[in-house]
Scaffold this motif. Structure first.
Motif, PDB file in Angstrom:
ATOM      1  N   UNK A  38      32.421  25.504  34.587  1.00 13.43           N
ATOM      2  CA  UNK A  38      31.418  26.753  34.240  1.00 13.43           C
ATOM      3  C   UNK A  38      30.303  26.430  33.183  1.00 13.43           C
ATOM      4  N   UNK A  39      30.678  25.554  32.270  1.00 16.59           N
ATOM      5  CA  UNK A  39      30.024  25.219  31.116  1.00 16.59           C
ATOM      6  C   UNK A  39      28.749  24.270  31.914  1.00 16.59           C
ATOM      7  N   UNK A  40      29.489  23.345  32.579  1.00 18.40           N
ATOM      8  CA  UNK A  40      28.384  22.491  33.147  1.00 18.40           C
ATOM      9  C   UNK A  40      27.344  22.846  34.190  1.00 18.40           C
ATOM     10  N   UNK A  41      27.668  24.354  34.637  1.00 17.19           N
ATOM     11  CA  UNK A  41      26.847  25.063  35.548  1.00 17.19           C
ATOM     12  C   UNK A  41      25.553  25.298  34.668  1.00 17.19           C
ATOM     13  N   UNK A  42      25.716  25.708  33.358  1.00 16.95           N
ATOM     14  CA  UNK A  42      24.649  25.921  32.665  1.00 16.95           C
ATOM     15  C   UNK A  42      23.550  24.858  32.708  1.00 16.95           C
ATOM     16  N   UNK A  43      24.056  23.820  32.666  1.00 15.71           N
ATOM     17  CA  UNK A  43      23.308  22.460  32.762  1.00 15.71           C
ATOM     18  C   UNK A  43      22.618  22.276  33.993  1.00 15.71           C
ATOM     19  N   UNK A 100      19.736  24.770  34.037  1.00 18.11           N
ATOM     20  CA  UNK A 100      18.706  23.908  33.599  1.00 18.11           C
ATOM     21  C   UNK A 100      17.882  22.894  34.462  1.00 18.11           C
ATOM     22  N   UNK A 101      18.517  22.212  35.348  1.00 20.96           N
ATOM     23  CA  UNK A 101      17.908  21.599  36.333  1.00 20.96           C
ATOM     24  C   UNK A 101      17.440  22.439  37.598  1.00 20.96           C
ATOM     25  N   UNK A 102      18.140  23.709  37.721  1.00 18.62           N
ATOM     26  CA  UNK A 102      17.590  24.554  38.884  1.00 18.62           C
ATOM     27  C   UNK A 102      18.194  24.282  40.286  1.00 18.62           C
ATOM     28  N   UNK A 103      19.452  23.577  40.118  1.00 22.22           N
ATOM     29  CA  UNK A 103      20.118  23.383  41.391  1.00 22.22           C
ATOM     30  C   UNK A 103      20.897  24.777  41.852  1.00 22.22           C
ATOM     31  N   UNK A 104      20.911  24.844  42.968  1.00 18.71           N
ATOM     32  CA  UNK A 104      21.555  26.041  43.721  1.00 18.71           C
ATOM     33  C   UNK A 104      23.034  25.891  43.934  1.00 18.71           C
TER      34      UNK A 104
END
Length: 135
Positions: free
Chosen positions: A16-21, A25-29
């Motif tokens: 979940x925390x990594x989804x923020x990045x 952040x990077x804009x991946x879907x």
């Protein structure tokens, strides 16, 4: 015969925390979000490269205790292989990620002597992520 990369796995401490990045952040879907017991795998992708997914998972997800422990140790040391992305607007992406506060800036956009212009971050789990300007 053709061959192409379908998935690349990135081990993270907290999906979940990594989804923020990776997402914010990077804009991946997010392409797929799978829970299995106490673990979760999330596959992300980019419309610019259909068919390629980045799979985020925790060290112990789908692994033995010993293998998960070994992977956790490598993740903690920050020595897992880096992930490399490219973008058509490095400066805009750098500003988006660095202003989001979801990753640590390791290198601002720089013209490298060997050719590419790139920057680098650490994701919330300590993985190195580089982004280069697409040619």
């Amino acid at each position: 015969m053709t061959i192409s990369l379908e998935y690349a796995h990135v081990t993270v401490n907290d999906v979940e925390e990594s989804l923020g990045f990776y997402r914010d952040g990077l804009g991946l879907e997010v392409l797929n979000d799978v829970a299995h017991g106490e673990f979760r795998w999330v596959t992300l992708g980019s419309p610019a490269q259909p068919g390629l997914g980045i799979v985020l998972s925790a060290p112990h997800a789908g692994r033995s205790q010993a293998d998960g422990d070994a992977l956790q140790e490598l993740l903690t040391k920050g020595v897992l292989p880096m992930v490399m992305f490219s973008t058509d607007d490095l400066d805009a992406l750098f500003e988006k990620v660095s202003s989001s506060g979801v990753g640590e800036v390791l290198q601002e956009p720089t013209d490298q002597p060997w050719g590419p212009r790139d920057c680098s971050f650490r994701d919330p789990s300590g993985n190195m992520v580089k982004v280069s300007q697409a040619s």
